[in-house]
Scaffold this motif. Structure first.
Motif, short mmCIF file in Angstrom:
data_model
loop_
_atom_site.label_atom_id
_atom_site.label_comp_id
_atom_site.label_asym_id
_atom_site.label_seq_id
_atom_site.Cartn_x
_atom_site.Cartn_y
_atom_site.Cartn_z
N UNK A 16 0.34 -14.76 4.54
CA UNK A 16 1.23 -13.73 5.10
C UNK A 16 1.58 -12.67 4.08
N UNK A 17 1.34 -12.97 2.79
CA UNK A 17 1.68 -12.00 1.76
C UNK A 17 0.89 -10.71 1.87
N UNK A 18 -0.29 -10.79 2.46
CA UNK A 18 -1.18 -9.63 2.48
C UNK A 18 -0.59 -8.48 3.29
N UNK A 19 -0.05 -8.81 4.46
CA UNK A 19 0.52 -7.76 5.30
C UNK A 19 1.69 -7.07 4.60
N UNK A 20 2.53 -7.89 3.97
CA UNK A 20 3.68 -7.33 3.26
C UNK A 20 3.21 -6.39 2.16
N UNK A 21 2.20 -6.83 1.41
CA UNK A 21 1.69 -5.99 0.33
C UNK A 21 1.15 -4.68 0.88
N UNK A 22 0.41 -4.78 1.99
CA UNK A 22 -0.16 -3.56 2.56
C UNK A 22 0.93 -2.58 2.98
N UNK A 23 2.03 -3.12 3.50
CA UNK A 23 3.17 -2.25 3.82
C UNK A 23 3.65 -1.55 2.56
N UNK A 24 3.80 -2.35 1.51
CA UNK A 24 4.27 -1.81 0.23
C UNK A 24 3.35 -0.69 -0.27
N UNK A 25 2.04 -0.94 -0.19
CA UNK A 25 1.08 0.05 -0.68
C UNK A 25 1.12 1.32 0.16
#
Lengths: 533, 304, 293
Positions: A442-451
């Protein structure tokens, strides 16, 4: 130079190992120059399967043709079945069949080069900036599609953002159809979150906290080698990201822009004060045992060290980290991992260049028009797209219908028998048709939001460089880098100051100044053209 | 010309027998040699082989201007000489032992076992080397530790690697080369040995006066054959053992690894071909010279 | 008959040296076999071991994940090895014989013509173009056999073996009225069995181990030879370990390290039995009398 070892074919599986670094390393450099581009694949086009051209000037498909396509990598064991299904549809819709070939990952660079050089009749081939798209395009390996696209691939022509077409343009020509799937693949490290908490080490936010973490782990667990395996990438990308040194073009080597905000301030980093400080610091890291003295010969991935409980850090991009973390959840459920993207050093991220993945037509193609028509269908018609990307519905996957997720394999299928359908389908990616697998990290979606929130256009990756006029210097500099630069940066030399002096002297002799002048010239030309100061 | 025709007629059967092979080499070896021209062009897909721009010797510059051509050439030649001479000597010794000692089963087993390394890919050889010599859990350092001796960090020193590389090269080719000598010994007529035995020669005398002289032509031939490739290194051997570890290049860099690394950044077919051409010419000159000398002294030993 | 003292010394030295060398050659192979049965993590953590703590068949499961394909690959490899070696050996020995004949005027020039090909080559690309475009052999079994049919090294070795057959035999056969081909077939072939066995073994090994031509020329999965299939499995395993694994995730991640070793065992297994077969031809003293009588 980071990519040095990565561009040419090695022998056998070695090549594949190198490839791995290529893919991983290069994706980071090839960033799309415009954030606006990443948002634009408009949803309105997604479900629309009817060609934009009217019935009247529909291309003539009365002659039945068989096309020859090439993808990188290997076929899935069910590929034959899938392609048979696809050909049934193609025959009906376009009076065409396709023979889908694969290069296999074994020594793929050699083969890719041969396929294009030998002039074999190929109607479509995967193309990418990390597979030397620009070099091949510039040297005339691909067909110019500019005039064909509006007629034979109208939907693609309309749905690919203008920025992305600009990415793949060389001069006035368009030599590839880029994928439409904005992606961020910055560097970063996976680390042992459980150890960090257990040892009361500071949260990782910058270089000092990384050092504190490595040091804390090493002191508490002397048997652990924090970066256990080949530690070059971990160290090198930390160096670049920490100082915000930006590599330029595909293989920019030792020449970097000093920061994102000063794109015209270009230097050879070994001659900077930052570098001098860095190598001294790395000497202390090596002495403290953050990596072993064998690291330059070690073939093991640092991630393997984590798996066996003997390592603490592993260089990954977010998607790779996701895969690694998912894996470890299954094999070592007691290990807790964290991820730190290097974008947080300077708080901005840049999306990949659209031609990170794409499809091109070699000059030798017998039926480029029909091939484009097939690609147009494949990208835009969900029926085609799903089949060729995810396999057969009800067997390899089930669509959850939420427009986002699929389940792999389909309900009622034995996962031991039916494995995920995963050929290298990246070249025809089209975001509205993309689905992700349920139950991923699930970390990937959060990171993509951040980016996405801190996204800046990449102004360095699209700088075109073929090094033709300085090819002697490029090779000489690369030799010096490997022989003197790498050991120096890994802190393996006995006297860093002396070794640095030698390194600089050898670089001068190898012609680094000519190389610098060349990169500066190319970069200025590009920045002038785009109107960037 | 008349001589040629006469010969063609006279030995027509033999010409027919050799014709398929000659055609084979013309097609599969000589035809593709047009590619040597790549070395003098700036290749482009538009032009292809003959349409690309002619640039003379430019593609050779990266070899010459690096300043390391001499040391690379020296390294490559010395390594190959060590491989060729030591390897052949050891193979010769093994073949003589295998031919002479009694014990059928022992001989057969030994021969088969000696062939095993040939099947171990260089990737695995590389893995072995790392497992033997690394400083963490390497076999040698673990042993030293257990004996209470200080460890030795092989990867921080360049000097041991020459020996390691030579050792593994010979180890891998031992079984292969031994067979050639063994077959040569088997072709020596028994009557020579019988005669020597009757004369009362012991085994060392028989080996010295019959086996070795009879093997000299094979020995010379194998050396001559290898000399042509004196500048062509065993790329896999070096690459899998040393890899990209710049720490060790000083004593382990050969032309093939150097060229590989050069072109890894920026692959260029012209430069690749140029490097190959240099290696070929060097080998050709060497073979022609040595063959000429041999021809002057012992004609039947010469290669051609 | 009493063995001489010198012979005893010689034999003891021979046994000692050969035993030592055999151990050096055998040990790594034992490590490979045991490694192929070891758990991946154990290899990664401790390196190679003679006896694994954690015995597993996972690597072999990965190799044999599709048994049908492996069997087919064995078939292809055996077929190619047999055809290539037989035809190649015929051409090689015939050429070697002609070049060894002192009354063949152009033997030196033609030897050089053949040897020259080991020195110079046009490189990979023209060779590939020749085979794919001009001979149209892409995805054909012929592309695996033809390009390696004869080699200069083997021809010259063969010529050397044949040269050791006394010229008087050829001479007397000629006086008896035998033609050149008959001499080759009836006299030279039987007299050069050790040489033929050696060169044949080399050719068979070369065909058996060749994965590179399949990598370049073969596109259909059912035509893959064994070595290439294994290389492919290894290469995919290596790719799965890398950063793009996020893109290319498979449900079963094959154990990359131990897979290498299992592959080595699978490949070496059958061909190792060829060797004792070849050894039968290394019989000393195949004399002229044996042929004539």
């Amino acid at each position: 130079m980071a990519q040095t070892k990565r561009k040419k074919a090695g022998i056998g599986m070695l090549a594949a190992l190198l490839l791995a670094t290529t893919l991983a390393g290069c994706s980071k450099d090839n960033n799309k120059p415009s954030a606006s581009g990443s948002a634009s694949p408009n949803a309105s086009a997604s479900g629309n399967t009817s060609p934009a051209a009217s019935e009247a000037n529909k291309p003539d498909i009365s002659k039945k043709v068989t096309l020859n396509w090439y993808l990188l990598g290997d076929a899935h064991k069910d590929t034959e079945k899938v392609v048979a299904e696809w050909n049934k549809m193609l025959e009906q819709d376009l009076n065409t069949t396709v023979k889908l070939n694969f290069t296999s990952w074994t020594d793929w660079q050699t083969k890719y080069n041969l396929l294009l050089t030998s002039g074999e009749k190929i109607d479509m081939i995967f193309a990418s900036s990390w597979a030397d798209y620009y070099k091949f395009a510039k040297k005339g390996a691909f067909m110019d599609l500019k005039d064909l696209l509006p007629t034979y691939a109208p939907e693609t022509w309309n749905t690919v953002p203008k920025q992305d077409w600009d990415d793949v343009s060389v001069g006035e020509s368009i030599f590839a159809v880029p994928s439409t799937f904005p992606e961020y693949t910055p560097d970063g490290i996976v680390y042992r979150e459980d150890w960090r908490q257990q040892l009361n080490l500071p949260e990782i936010t910058d270089l000092n906290s990384i050092e504190a973490y490595l040091d804390g782990v090493k002191k508490a667990k002397p048997k652990v080698i924090p970066i256990n395996g080949k530690a070059w990438n971990e160290q090198f990308y930390l160096f670049l990201s920490n100082f915000d040194f930006k590599q330029i073009g595909g293989d920019s080597g030792l020449i970097v822009a000093k920061s994102y905000d000063t794109p015209r301030d270009i230097v050879a980093y070994p001659f900077t004060q930052e570098f001098e400080d860095w190598v001294k610091r790395m000497k202390t890291w090596a002495q403290k045992g953050f990596w072993s003295s064998n690291t330059l010969s070690d073939q093991q991935e640092a991630g393997d060290g984590i798996k066996t409980g003997n390592g603490a850090v592993y260089w990954r991009n977010p998607a790779g980290a996701g895969g690694f973390i998912n894996d470890l959840k299954k094999s070592n459920p007691d290990i807790q991992l964290g991820y730190f993207p290097f974008t947080r050093f300077h708080n901005y991220a840049t999306p990949n260049l659209s031609i990170n993945n794409g499809m091109a037509i070699p000059k030798s193609a017998a039926n480029p028009e029909r091939s484009l028509m097939v690609l147009d269908k494949l990208r835009n018609d969900p029926k085609y797209f799903n089949l060729m990307t995810y396999g057969i519905a009800g067997l390899h996957y089930d669509d959850l219908g939420d427009g986002k997720h699929i389940v792999v394999p389909a309900k009622g299928q034995d996962p031991k028998v039916v494995t995920k359908y995963d050929i290298a389908s990246w070249g025809w990616r089209y975001e509205p048709n993309m689905r992700s697998e349920e139950g991923g990290w699930d970390g990937l979606d959060k990171l993509n939001e951040e980016f996405k929130a801190e996204s800046k256009p990449n102004i360095f990756a699209p700088v075109l460089m073929d090094y033709q006029e300085v090819k002697t210097q490029v090779t000489a500099v690369n030799q010096v880098f490997q022989q003197y630069g790498q050991p120096l940066m890994m802190g393996l030399v006995s006297d860093p100051e002396k070794a640095l002096a030698t390194y600089r002297e050898k670089l001068k002799k190898a012609g680094i100044d000519e190389l610098l002048a060349y990169v500066q010239k190319q970069t200025n030309a590009y920045l002038d053209e785009k109107g960037i100061q | 010309m008349r001589r040629l025709v006469a010969e063609l007629v006279h030995n027509r059967v033999m010409f027919l027998m050799i014709a398929p092979t000659l055609i084979f080499f013309s097609v599969f070896a000589y035809l593709p040699m047009v590619g040597i021209y790549y070395a003098f062009t700036n290749f482009s897909f538009e032009g292809g082989l003959f349409g690309s721009e002619f640039i003379g010797w430019q593609n050779f510059r990266f070899l010459v201007e690096s300043g390391s051509l001499w040391s690379l050439t020296k390294n490559t030649v010395l390594y190959n000489l060590a491989f060729i001479l030591l390897g052949n000597l050891l193979q010769l010794v093994c073949a003589i032992f295998l031919a002479e000692i009694p014990g059928k089963l022992f001989k057969k087993t030994t021969q088969s076992v000696m062939f095993l390394p040939y099947f171990i890919s260089f990737v695995l050889v590389g893995a072995f080397v790392f497992n033997l010599f690394n400083s963490e859990n390497g076999v040698i350092n673990t042993l030293l530790q257990q004996l209470g001796l200080p460890g030795y960090d092989f990867y921080m020193h360049t000097s041991p690697w020459k020996y390691i590389i030579v050792f593994f090269s010979i180890w891998k080719g031992l079984g292969y080369g031994t067979i050639i000598y063994l077959a040569a010994i088997m072709s020596i007529g028994d009557e020579y040995y019988e005669a020597a035995k009757i004369d009362g020669a012991n085994i060392f005398q028989r080996i010295r006066s019959i086996t070795i002289p009879m093997l000299v032509p094979t020995f010379v031939l194998l050396i001559l054959l290898s000399l042509g490739g004196i500048l062509k290194g065993q790329f896999d051997l070096f690459y899998q053992i040393i890899g990209n570890n710049g720490m060790l290049f000083e004593s382990t860099d050969i032309i093939d690894t150097y060229v590989y690394r050069s072109l890894a950044v920026n692959f260029d077919i012209g430069m690749g071909t140029a490097a190959g051409l240099y290696q070929s010419f060097f080998g050709l000159a060497l073979v022609l010279t040595v063959n000429y000398i041999i021809r002057k002294t012992r004609e039947d030993y010469a290669l051609f | 008959m009493k063995t001489e003292r010198s012979t005893q010394v010689f034999n003891v030295a021979g046994y000692l040296i050969l035993t030592l060398i055999s151990l050096l050659c055998l040990l790594p192979f034992l490590l490979i076999i045991s490694g192929s049965f070891t758990a991946e993590t154990e290899i990664l953590a401790d390196g190679f071991k003679l006896i694994p703590n954690d015995f597993t068949l996972l690597a072999y499961k990965a190799v044999f994940s599709e048994p049908g394909q492996i069997l087919k690959a064995y078939q292809v490899t055996i077929l190619i090895t047999l055809c290539g070696t037989l035809v190649g050996l015929f051409l090689t020995s015939m050429t070697g014989y002609v070049l060894s004949r002192k009354d063949f005027l152009y033997r030196n020039q033609l030897s050089f013509f053949i040897y020259f090909t080991t020195l110079f080559s046009g490189g990979l690309i023209p060779w590939y173009i020749l085979i794919v475009r001009y001979l149209d052999l892409k995805d054909s079994y012929l592309s695996l056999v033809l390009p390696a049919l004869v080699g200069a090294w083997n021809i010259i070795l063969m010529k050397n073996f044949i040269k050791s057959i006394p010229e008087s035999i050829v001479e007397s056969a000629k006086i008896d009225g035998a033609g050149d081909f008959t001499i080759y077939r009836k006299l030279i072939l039987p007299l050069s069995t050790p040489g033929l066995a050696t060169i044949g073994l080399f050719m068979a090994l070369a065909y058996w181990n060749d994965w590179f031509s399949a990598n370049l020329f073969i596109t259909s999965g059912d035509k893959y030879p064994l070595q290439f299939l294994l290389y492919k499995i290894l290469a995919s395993a290596a790719v799965l370990k890398t950063n793009i694994a996020g893109n290319l995730s498979a449900d079963m991640k094959p154990p990359a390290e131990t897979l290498k070793m299992a592959a080595a065992v699978v490949v070496t297994g059958p061909i190792i039995f060829l060797y004792p077969f070849v050894q039968r031809f290394f019989v000393k003293g195949l004399t002229i009398g044996a042929i004539k009588g």
